[in-house]
Every structure is written in structure tokens, then in C-alpha cells.
Write a protein that holds these residues in place. Structure first.
Motif, PDB file in Angstrom:
ATOM      1  N   ALA A 164     -20.109   1.714 -25.483  1.00  0.00           N
ATOM      2  CA  ALA A 164     -18.217   2.817 -26.312  1.00  0.00           C
ATOM      3  C   ALA A 164     -18.706   4.326 -26.575  1.00  0.00           C
ATOM      4  CB  ALA A 164     -18.261   2.540 -27.712  1.00  0.00           C
ATOM      5  N   TRP A 165     -19.914   4.702 -27.161  1.00  0.00           N
ATOM      6  CA  TRP A 165     -19.796   6.173 -26.991  1.00  0.00           C
ATOM      7  C   TRP A 165     -20.411   6.772 -25.488  1.00  0.00           C
ATOM      8  CZ3 TRP A 165     -18.437   9.446 -30.024  1.00  0.00           C
ATOM      9  CH2 TRP A 165     -18.101   8.976 -31.547  1.00  0.00           C
ATOM     10  N   LYS A 166     -20.823   5.686 -24.613  1.00  0.00           N
ATOM     11  CA  LYS A 166     -21.415   6.345 -23.566  1.00  0.00           C
ATOM     12  C   LYS A 166     -19.982   6.784 -22.407  1.00  0.00           C
ATOM     13  CE  LYS A 166     -24.209   3.598 -21.322  1.00  0.00           C
ATOM     14  NZ  LYS A 166     -25.066   2.518 -21.142  1.00  0.00           N
ATOM     15  N   ALA A 167     -19.231   5.325 -23.043  1.00  0.00           N
ATOM     16  CA  ALA A 167     -17.783   5.278 -22.377  1.00  0.00           C
ATOM     17  C   ALA A 167     -17.345   6.781 -22.307  1.00  0.00           C
ATOM     18  CB  ALA A 167     -17.356   4.391 -22.086  1.00  0.00           C
ATOM     19  N   LYS A 176      -8.291  14.391 -21.477  1.00  0.00           N
ATOM     20  CA  LYS A 176      -8.607  15.270 -22.834  1.00  0.00           C
ATOM     21  C   LYS A 176      -8.257  14.094 -24.017  1.00  0.00           C
ATOM     22  CE  LYS A 176      -7.455  18.991 -26.019  1.00  0.00           C
ATOM     23  NZ  LYS A 176      -7.363  20.382 -26.659  1.00  0.00           N
ATOM     24  N   SER A 177      -7.335  13.815 -23.353  1.00  0.00           N
ATOM     25  CA  SER A 177      -6.408  12.244 -24.429  1.00  0.00           C
ATOM     26  C   SER A 177      -7.522  10.942 -23.624  1.00  0.00           C
ATOM     27  CB  SER A 177      -4.815  12.015 -23.487  1.00  0.00           C
ATOM     28  OG  SER A 177      -4.996  11.851 -22.434  1.00  0.00           O
ATOM     29  N   GLU A 178      -7.669  10.783 -22.698  1.00  0.00           N
ATOM     30  CA  GLU A 178      -8.706   9.485 -22.517  1.00  0.00           C
ATOM     31  C   GLU A 178      -9.841   9.994 -23.243  1.00  0.00           C
ATOM     32  OE1 GLU A 178      -7.729   8.741 -17.694  1.00  0.00           O
ATOM     33  OE2 GLU A 178      -8.455  10.326 -18.164  1.00  0.00           O
ATOM     34  N   ARG A 179     -10.593  10.902 -23.399  1.00  0.00           N
ATOM     35  CA  ARG A 179     -11.536  11.453 -24.181  1.00  0.00           C
ATOM     36  C   ARG A 179     -11.485  10.726 -25.555  1.00  0.00           C
ATOM     37  NH1 ARG A 179     -15.996  13.348 -22.773  1.00  0.00           N
ATOM     38  NH2 ARG A 179     -15.075  14.613 -20.923  1.00  0.00           N
ATOM     39  N   SER A 180     -10.103  10.791 -26.340  1.00  0.00           N
ATOM     40  CA  SER A 180      -9.641  10.699 -27.620  1.00  0.00           C
ATOM     41  C   SER A 180      -9.697   9.566 -27.866  1.00  0.00           C
ATOM     42  CB  SER A 180      -8.611  11.899 -28.274  1.00  0.00           C
ATOM     43  OG  SER A 180      -8.581  12.377 -28.051  1.00  0.00           O
ATOM     44  N   TYR A 181      -8.945   9.023 -27.020  1.00  0.00           N
ATOM     45  CA  TYR A 181      -8.898   7.712 -27.131  1.00  0.00           C
ATOM     46  C   TYR A 181     -10.403   7.141 -27.308  1.00  0.00           C
ATOM     47  CZ  TYR A 181      -7.563   2.308 -26.554  1.00  0.00           C
ATOM     48  OH  TYR A 181      -7.520   1.635 -26.608  1.00  0.00           O
ATOM     49  N   CYS A 182     -11.059   7.002 -26.037  1.00  0.00           N
ATOM     50  CA  CYS A 182     -12.293   6.603 -26.449  1.00  0.00           C
ATOM     51  C   CYS A 182     -13.635   6.901 -26.754  1.00  0.00           C
ATOM     52  CB  CYS A 182     -13.141   7.103 -24.870  1.00  0.00           C
ATOM     53  SG  CYS A 182     -12.576   6.431 -23.355  1.00  0.00           S
TER      54      CYS A 182
END
Length: 70
Positions: A34-37, A45-51
Motif C-alpha cells: 500500500a505504501w509503495k503504491a 495530488k488527489s490520487e496520492r491522498s487517496y492511496c
């Protein structure tokens, strides 16, 4: 920032469902995956926040302290 979901409960459910799928697929190393993703450089920015929200939930489910964003 464009949000994936306008309704917070829909967002929370999506995070929970994604975390559950990662846990089922990767077991005890799901937080690593999960952290790798969440740290992929190509994320918006929004994808990173979700991940990161997913990674935090996975870490919590495994009883691990969430890793800091890098």
C-alpha cells in the motif's frame, strides 16, 4: 484539488474496500504494498491522498504504525 468523491461516506467506504482487498491479496505485507503504491511519483495530488488514506488504514488494520509520507 479535485476530489474523487464528493460524499465523505462514499470516500470512506472506497478507502475501506480498497484496504480490505489489499489485505486479502497481500496478507501481512499489505502495508508495504500500500505504501509503495502511495509513493509512486506519477500520482496526482488527489490520487496520492487517496492511496495514503488506504495505506494508513491497511497499516492500522495490521497493527502497524503508519509510515510517514515520503
Amino acid at each position: 484539488m479535485m476530489l474523487f468523491f464528493k460524499d465523505r461516506s462514499v470516500y470512506a467506504r472506497a478507502v475501506r474496500d480498497t484496504a480490505d482487498k489489499l489485505l486479502a491479496a497481500h496478507g501481512k505485507v499489505a502495508d508495504v504494498e500500500a505504501w509503495k503504491a502511495a509513493r509512486m511519483p506519477s500520482l496526482t495530488k488527489s490520487e496520492r491522498s487517496y492511496c495514503e488514506a488506504v495505506a494508513i488504514r491497511v497499516s492500522q488494520q495490521l497493527g502497524n504504525a503508519p509510515a510517514a509520507a515520503g
